[in-house]
Design a protein around this motif. Structure first.
Motif, PDB file in Angstrom:
ATOM      1  N   ASP A   3     105.690 -29.003   6.482  1.00 24.94           N
ATOM      2  CA  ASP A   3     107.020 -29.234   7.026  1.00 24.94           C
ATOM      3  C   ASP A   3     107.227 -28.365   8.262  1.00 24.94           C
ATOM      4  O   ASP A   3     106.779 -27.216   8.319  1.00 24.94           O
ATOM      5  N   ARG A   4     107.920 -28.884   9.225  1.00 27.71           N
ATOM      6  CA  ARG A   4     108.165 -28.140  10.458  1.00 27.71           C
ATOM      7  C   ARG A   4     109.232 -27.079  10.213  1.00 27.71           C
ATOM      8  O   ARG A   4     110.367 -27.379   9.856  1.00 27.71           O
ATOM      9  N   ILE A   5     108.833 -25.817  10.373  1.00 28.84           N
ATOM     10  CA  ILE A   5     109.767 -24.705  10.219  1.00 28.84           C
ATOM     11  C   ILE A   5     109.730 -23.882  11.501  1.00 28.84           C
ATOM     12  O   ILE A   5     108.732 -23.230  11.791  1.00 28.84           O
ATOM     13  N   PRO A   6     110.751 -23.956  12.316  1.00 31.85           N
ATOM     14  CA  PRO A   6     110.731 -23.224  13.579  1.00 31.85           C
ATOM     15  C   PRO A   6     110.753 -21.720  13.322  1.00 31.85           C
ATOM     16  O   PRO A   6     111.299 -21.251  12.324  1.00 31.85           O
ATOM     17  N   GLY A   7     110.140 -20.974  14.216  1.00 28.43           N
ATOM     18  CA  GLY A   7     110.199 -19.527  14.070  1.00 28.43           C
ATOM     19  C   GLY A   7     108.875 -18.873  14.375  1.00 28.43           C
ATOM     20  O   GLY A   7     108.135 -19.292  15.263  1.00 28.43           O
TER      21      GLY A   7
END
Length: 301
Positions: A3-7
């Protein structure tokens, strides 16, 4: 697919001399037991990856073997090299030291971090044992002059004090990037690996200072059958006398090791476990680097 998790995302080496609390810190950061712990030094032999996914990003903690001065033994040389090579491949180092103590092994660990050229945070552990917290100030001041640390953070890994502060500092120090592992994954090691480690943990906890360091554990069988794991573990020792000590009178000592290891496995794997354990002799395996590679590091095959 992750899953795309920004940071932020990156690898973080947990570094320090033996018995300073590195494995306890890893377990506390993850909220789950991955690394075995003991009051004896040099419990950790394998670099274990612990994955912590946060809203701000993903931290890939690596627990390394303790940096030590006793380098004449082949196993000790192997562990020092393993720690050194791991640090060089990370984005950040956590140098774990014990409050109010600084030893030659601490200095060696710091030297390895400095030579690796990675940014570092000094983690001052076991501050709960210091009654007068004002007494920490001169120690922290002296530590800040030893290296240009990003931060110095006093914590208690055993009690969890300041660990969240450390976690926030770590994730902010990592480069920007997307997560490398799924959000629900906490390690890259197999259950087979942890089975071997849990048997070795009991050896570390139950026997004298030297005997545990002359043993290693190999998993010969690991399979699921009728809703439970069937596990066969082989403990290697260097001498017949060591084999006798581990087995004990009428096999009682070995039975105690196997029973407790099985209970720990059931908690970790969340299912029933049938565990059988044997002891065999291979002379001077810990003084032979080829033997170390084929015995002590085969649990995850």
């Amino acid at each position: 697919m992750v899953d795309r998790i920004p940071g932020h995302c990156g690898y973080v080496a947990i570094v320090g001399r033996p018995n300073v609390g590195k494995s306890t810190l890893l377990n506390r950061l993850l909220g789950q037991k991955l690394a075995i712990t003991s009051h004896k030094a040099q419990t950790t032999r394998h670099s274990i990856l612990g994955i912590k996914t946060l809203p701000e990003g993903q931290i890939l903690f690596v627990d390394t073997p303790g940096i030590h001065e006793r380098g004449a033994n082949a196993l000790n040389r192997y562990l020092n090299r393993a720690a050194r090579s791991t640090i060089a491949d990370t984005n950040l180092a956590l140098l774990v030291v014990e409050a109010q103590r600084w030893t030659d092994e601490d200095a060696k660990a710091l030297q390895i971090v400095a030579e690796a050229g990675v940014p570092a945070i000094a983690v001052v552990n076991k501050v709960d044992r210091v009654e007068n917290k004002q007494a920490l100030l001169p120690y922290l001041q002296a530590l800040s002059q030893r290296h240009p640390f990003l931060q110095l953070i006093p914590i208690s890994a055993a009690k969890g004090d300041q660990v969240e502060v450390l976690e926030r500092a770590v994730v902010q120090a990592l480069p920007e990037g997307e997560p490398l592992f799924p959000e629900d994954q906490i390690t890259d090691r197999s259950e087979r690996f942890f089975a071997a480690e849990l048997v070795r943990e009991q050896l570390m906890q139950r026997y004298g200072q030297e005997l545990p360091y002359r043993t290693t554990v190999e998993i010969e069988r690991f399979e699921m059958s009728e809703g439970r794991y069937i596990i066969h573990a082989l403990i290697w020792v260097e001498r017949s006398s060591q084999k006798g000590i581990i087995i004990g009178k009428q096999g009682e000592a070995l039975k105690a090791v196997a029973t407790q290891a099985r209970l720990e496995m059931q908690k970790l794997f969340d299912c029933a476990v049938h565990l059988e354990v044997w002891v065999k002799v291979k002379k001077s395996w810990s003084s032979d680097e080829a033997a170390i590679a084929t015995l002590g590091y085969r649990e995850d095959r």
